[in-house]
Design a protein around this motif. Structure first.
Motif, PDB file in Angstrom:
ATOM      1  N   GLU A 185      15.068  -8.434   3.285  1.00 17.22           N
ATOM      2  CA  GLU A 185      15.767  -9.104   3.706  1.00 17.22           C
ATOM      3  C   GLU A 185      17.233  -8.872   3.125  1.00 17.22           C
ATOM      4  OE1 GLU A 185      15.488 -10.151   6.643  1.00 17.22           O
ATOM      5  OE2 GLU A 185      13.702 -10.326   7.218  1.00 17.22           O
ATOM      6  N   GLY A 186      18.088  -8.895   3.430  1.00 16.81           N
ATOM      7  CA  GLY A 186      19.209  -8.296   3.294  1.00 16.81           C
ATOM      8  C   GLY A 186      20.154  -9.373   2.922  1.00 16.81           C
ATOM      9  N   LEU A 191      16.738  -7.428  -4.374  1.00 16.21           N
ATOM     10  CA  LEU A 191      16.770  -7.031  -3.383  1.00 16.21           C
ATOM     11  C   LEU A 191      14.909  -6.574  -4.029  1.00 16.21           C
ATOM     12  CD1 LEU A 191      18.040  -4.536  -1.145  1.00 16.21           C
ATOM     13  CD2 LEU A 191      17.368  -7.177  -0.656  1.00 16.21           C
ATOM     14  N   GLN A 192      13.414  -7.434  -3.050  1.00 15.89           N
ATOM     15  CA  GLN A 192      12.365  -6.278  -3.698  1.00 15.89           C
ATOM     16  C   GLN A 192      11.871  -5.690  -2.332  1.00 15.89           C
ATOM     17  OE1 GLN A 192      10.194  -7.495  -6.080  1.00 15.89           O
ATOM     18  NE2 GLN A 192       8.451  -6.451  -5.445  1.00 15.89           N
ATOM     19  N   ASP A 193      11.560  -4.367  -2.774  1.00 15.02           N
ATOM     20  CA  ASP A 193      11.417  -3.249  -2.334  1.00 15.02           C
ATOM     21  C   ASP A 193       9.720  -3.318  -1.961  1.00 15.02           C
ATOM     22  OD1 ASP A 193      13.942  -1.925  -1.608  1.00 15.02           O
ATOM     23  OD2 ASP A 193      13.693  -0.969  -3.875  1.00 15.02           O
ATOM     24  N   LEU A 300      32.642  -5.442  -2.014  1.00 15.75           N
ATOM     25  CA  LEU A 300      31.964  -6.303  -1.576  1.00 15.75           C
ATOM     26  C   LEU A 300      30.199  -6.191  -2.013  1.00 15.75           C
ATOM     27  CD1 LEU A 300      32.782  -7.905   2.269  1.00 15.75           C
ATOM     28  CD2 LEU A 300      33.724  -7.502  -0.055  1.00 15.75           C
ATOM     29  N   VAL A 301      29.738  -7.724  -1.911  1.00  8.38           N
ATOM     30  CA  VAL A 301      28.144  -8.152  -2.653  1.00  8.38           C
ATOM     31  C   VAL A 301      27.168  -9.003  -1.629  1.00  8.38           C
ATOM     32  CG1 VAL A 301      27.372  -9.154  -3.934  1.00  8.38           C
ATOM     33  CG2 VAL A 301      29.710  -8.296  -5.055  1.00  8.38           C
ATOM     34  N   ARG A 302      26.668  -7.963  -2.102  1.00  6.36           N
ATOM     35  CA  ARG A 302      25.752  -9.124  -0.873  1.00  6.36           C
ATOM     36  C   ARG A 302      25.113 -10.419  -1.340  1.00  6.36           C
ATOM     37  NH1 ARG A 302      21.964  -5.065  -1.474  1.00  6.36           N
ATOM     38  NH2 ARG A 302      21.170  -5.979  -2.450  1.00  6.36           N
ATOM     39  N   VAL A 309      26.033 -10.713   4.455  1.00  7.80           N
ATOM     40  CA  VAL A 309      24.064 -10.341   5.450  1.00  7.80           C
ATOM     41  C   VAL A 309      23.796  -9.472   5.498  1.00  7.80           C
ATOM     42  CG1 VAL A 309      23.457 -12.691   4.301  1.00  7.80           C
ATOM     43  CG2 VAL A 309      24.354 -12.194   6.282  1.00  7.80           C
ATOM     44  N   ILE A 310      23.061  -8.882   5.550  1.00 12.63           N
ATOM     45  CA  ILE A 310      22.278  -7.110   6.890  1.00 12.63           C
ATOM     46  C   ILE A 310      21.316  -7.367   7.077  1.00 12.63           C
ATOM     47  CG2 ILE A 310      22.562  -5.937   5.042  1.00 12.63           C
ATOM     48  CD1 ILE A 310      23.599  -3.464   6.075  1.00 12.63           C
ATOM     49  N   ASP A 311      20.831  -7.426   8.356  1.00 10.73           N
ATOM     50  CA  ASP A 311      19.397  -7.367   8.787  1.00 10.73           C
ATOM     51  C   ASP A 311      19.304  -5.609   9.178  1.00 10.73           C
ATOM     52  OD1 ASP A 311      17.342  -6.979  10.464  1.00 10.73           O
ATOM     53  OD2 ASP A 311      17.749  -8.914  11.890  1.00 10.73           O
TER      54      ASP A 311
END
Length: 840
Positions: A185-186, A191-193, A300-302, A309-311
């Motif tokens: 998820e963003g 992030l956990q790949d 910017l910072v996620r 946030v990003i889907d």
């Protein structure tokens, strides 16, 4: 025998003490008792003399233990001051010395292993045959059933390994096997790949990765990329007597394709903003962690607690309350997205050789689509022939998008009719007697098609034919879609760069790089191949001239940079500044000629007071563009003041005359408990024809200011309160007139710097008023955003509480949803025929 030996050693030690090292001591003593520790070393017997008030004390007035360095004063009173003169030995004879702990040798402890007793190691069965590895993970099985779906079974494996397989070689591995691929998820910074599978072998000077890995930008100016790949990657480092060489190579399958979106912000709309592919694809999947989001040129910072946030699965971007989106925000997003048209492979080679102050760099990158291995399209002979004749034109490789099918109730079908002499014209129909055509419509651009989108039904989009007009005998089309299928051609790209860096002891730094690029936009076609190859070069030099011999922080800085490109040079990914075209007033202009970019700068570095720099730049594109820009950059900190900012003046002469003046500054005064200041931004951009003084379309001006007060960065409780206005001017009657006025205020509060317990809130209010409605289509808006965050960690992470509440008055983009049937157990939605018409 012990006494004669000591008698022999004592004179010897006295003789040694009288060698080159002076062992004499003189010490002033204030009596606080009758016993005094005179020194940390043993005192040579017979060398002590005590004096009081200028006269020596007799030997009967004191007693000395020379080996323990203890003195007893017999004839003295508390408070007396004595002068002691003596010689010392190089050690304290009375100190206890040992290299074994007697308690560990003599005591018995059942919890401590006897070092002199052999015990055979215990035998434990190891599932993986190597006890030196640390294993963790999970295996899960799931059964799904219900009244709306069939029975299905899901399984997943998540295994992680780490440790040593030999004394020198270490291993890391992540192995997963899931029925449903999962992307991270963003909504967080980290992030956990979940979809990453790899095995990594490494030691001190080399590493080998097999599986999924990410290729980062090498040390190169023209060659930049971020690629998620699957294959083999090997890196090694060798060190000789005078030089160090680092070599890396990879052979892999590329997972994604680069795209760049420029989005104009909408007043009061935080999102979601839909991202598109490089060729305008609407339905794309962004590869997690590859995005870079900018607002007005700032990265910017996620994260839900940060900026956006990003889907990744729906390619939708939403901004948090920390970033208020207005009509004035310039949003730029660069990312990699899944491209499954052809099998795409890549090869890279990086070699860096360093000796002393000199470094040589070689970088090779090759990425190509395999035209014989299409993934989502089966090319017929006619389609391959269309691609071969299309050349580099993306809209020339088209085939008819009309297919005759039997009537199906849950599909969008059309019937063919005649209209105004045009035949065939396709009209949406739900009649089983006439709906016989399934049509693929493609976006071809405004004025190039005969169809437009009419509506959105549960089964998909519906397009309507628009009759073209005839103007002066020419047909003018009024649509933007056509009943054709645009074929995606396979592409191939190679970039080779060769660079050198050298620095001198006098502070001169030189850097140069040459690049060769080859970009074939359609490997099926040999047409338009003359512009496939291109070259680029860059030279940069910096010199720091010290102004003070005793203080190197004061220096005069000189800089020169030149960059040249041939017309068709295409980088793998964008390497220039995110707002390069805007900085040069070249938005919307074709920059397809030979390019020259040069800059000459001079600056002053004044230690803690900061630095000031002036740069003159020029950007020339043959037969397309010519501009000169002056930049002034300040980063000054005199006393408790901070003065930072940039100012620039750009003038262009070809193809139109422009004058672009702007500045952005911040002035702050640091107090004991807080900081007060003001920041502002101004732009005045004027476009004129070569022969006139009236302003042309594109001219504008704005001024934005804000006053603020904020806490220190190191304060436990942080706050910031600010308010200001923005004035915009638009083009009217050849001049500029005020169009809008916006008033905004912000307030933030953070309690607790400890990450285990944090409370933060932010509030933003913006009021937009329209001064002249003829200059803008924007409506008046009152926008507010508020957010509260509370983070609490109990114990040592036993319980974690994360709470955020966000509210606002803005709008949300209208969405269209398409649902595709997938195997049972792999979807999130079910279909219900509420109206009983059988249409899905």
């Amino acid at each position: 025998m012990l006494l004669p030996l000591l008698l022999v050693l004592v004179p010897a030690l006295q003789v040694l003490a009288q060698g080159p090292g002076d062992n004499r001591r003189a010490r002033r003593i204030v009596l606080t008792g009758d016993t005094i520790v005179l020194d940390t070393l043993s005192i040579a017997p017979g060398s002590l003399s005590l004096g009081r008030n200028g006269s020596a004390l007799p030997d009967s007035a004191f007693a000395l233990d020379p080996y323990r360095a203890r003195l007893w004063v017999i004839d003295g009173a508390v408070g007396d001051t004595l002068i002691a003169r003596y010689r010392v030995w190089p050690l304290l004879f009375a100190a206890e010395r040992r290299h074994k702990d007697r308690t560990r040798l003599l005591s018995e402890d059942p919890d401590r292993r006897d070092p002199f007793k052999y015990e055979a190691p215990s035998q434990r069965e190891d599932l993986f045959g190597n006890a030196g590895l640390n294993k963790s993970g999970s295996i899960s099985r799931g059964i799904l059933f219900g009244n709306n779906q069939d029975l299905s079974v899901n399984s997943s494996l998540n295994l992680e390994l780490s440790g040593r397989i030999t004394d020198r070689i270490q291993v890391q591995a992540s192995i997963t096997d899931n029925n449903i691929p999962i992307q991270a998820e963003g909504n967080t910074l980290e992030l956990q790949d979940f979809d990453q599978v790899f095995i990594k072998l490494f030691e001190e000077n080399w590493e080998l990765i097999a599986g999924d890995f990410v290729l980062q930008r090498p040390n190169s100016h023209f060659l930049t990329y971020l690629k998620k790949s699957k294959g083999l990657s090997f890196n090694t480092r060798s060190k000789g007597a005078k030089a160090v060489n680092a070599l890396g190579t990879s052979v892999a399958i590329s997972k994604g394709k680069f795209a760049r979106n420029v989005v104009q912000g909408v007043e009061g709309v935080q999102g979601p903003y839909r991202l598109r592919g490089d060729a305008g694809e609407t339905f794309i999947i962004i590869l997690s962690g590859t995005e870079r989001v900018f607002i007005d040129g700032q990265l910017l910072v996620r994260g839900q607690e940060n900026d956006y946030v990003i889907d990744y699965n729906t390619a939708e971007l939403t901004f948090t309350a920390r970033r208020l989106i207005t009509k004035d925000r310039r949003i730029t997003v660069e990312f990699q997205y899944s491209d499954r048209n052809y099998m795409r492979t890549l090869v890279r080679l990086d070699d860096t050789w360093t000796r002393g102050r000199t470094t040589l760099r070689l970088n090779v990158f090759s990425e190509q689509d395999h035209k014989g291995q299409p993934l989502q399209q089966d090319l017929t002979d006619d389609e391959q022939r269309a691609l071969a004749e299309a050349g580099d034109d993306p809209l020339a490789a088209v085939v008819p998008g009309v297919d005759t099918v039997a009537f199906v109730a849950d599909q969008v079908l059309y019937k063919a009719v005649d209209s105004l002499g045009y035949s065939p014209v396709y009209v949406y129909s739900t009649s089983a007697d006439s709906a016989r055509y399934r049509i693929t419509f493609s976006t071809v651009g405004a004025g190039l098609g005969d169809y437009v989108q009419q509506e959105f039904t549960p089964n998909g989009r519906v397009y309507r034919w628009v009759a073209p007009d005839t103007v002066a005998g020419a047909i003018v089309r009024r649509g933007d879609h056509a009943p054709v299928r645009v074929l995606i051609p396979p592409r191939s790209q190679q970039v080779v760069t060769l660079g050198a860096d050298h620095s001198t002891a006098g502070g001169l730094r030189l850097s140069t790089e040459l690049a060769y690029g080859r970009y074939d936009r359609n490997t099926f076609s040999s047409r338009d191949a003359a512009d496939d190859q291109a070259f680029a070069a860059r030279v940069k030099a910096d010199q720091a001239i010290p102004l003070r011999a005793a203080d190197s922080t004061w220096a005069l800085e000189l800089g020169l940079e030149t960059e040249a490109l041939t017309a068709s040079f295409t980088p793998v990914e964008r390497y220039r500044a995110v707002e390069f075209e805007r900085n040069w007033n070249a938005l919307g202009r074709p920059l397809d000629g030979d390019q020259l970019l040069a800059g000459l700068g001079v600056g002053l570095r004044a230690g803690k007071a900061g630095r000031l720099r002036y740069v003159i730049n020029t950007f020339q594109v043959r037969d397309r563009y010519a501009g000169w820009r002056h930049d002034l950059i300040s980063d000054l900190h005199p006393g408790r003041f901070d003065i930072t900012g940039t100012a620039s003046l750009l003038t262009t002469t070809d193809p139109v005359r422009t004058e672009f003046l702007r500045h952005k500054a911040r002035l702050a005064r640091r107090m004991r408990w807080f900081t007060v200041g003001m920041q502002d931004e101004h732009e005045r951009n004027r476009f004129r024809a070569d022969t006139g003084t009236a302003l042309l379309a594109g001219s504008y001006q704005f001024y934005d200011w804000e006053a603020f007060i904020q806490s220190r960065d190191t304060a436990r409780t942080t706050f910031r309160v600010g308010g200001g206005q923005r004035y915009d001017q638009g083009l009217r009657n050849g001049g500029l007139a005020r169009s809008t006025v916006a008033t905004a205020g912000t307030a933030t509060l953070g309690v607790g710097r400890d990450a285990r317990h944090r409370l933060a809130t932010t509030f933003t209010y913006r009021q937009l008023r329209i001064v002249d409605s003829t200059l803008t289509a924007q409506r008046p808006e009152d926008t507010y955003l508020m957010r509260i965050d509370h983070d609490l960690t109990l114990g040592k992470g036993v319980a974690v509480w994360d709470l955020f509440y966000e509210l606002g008055s803005g709008l949300e983009q209208q969405r269209e949803f398409l649902y595709v049937e997938v195997p049972a157990g792999q979807g999130l939605y079910i279909w219900n025929d509420y109206n009983g018409n059988g249409l899905k």
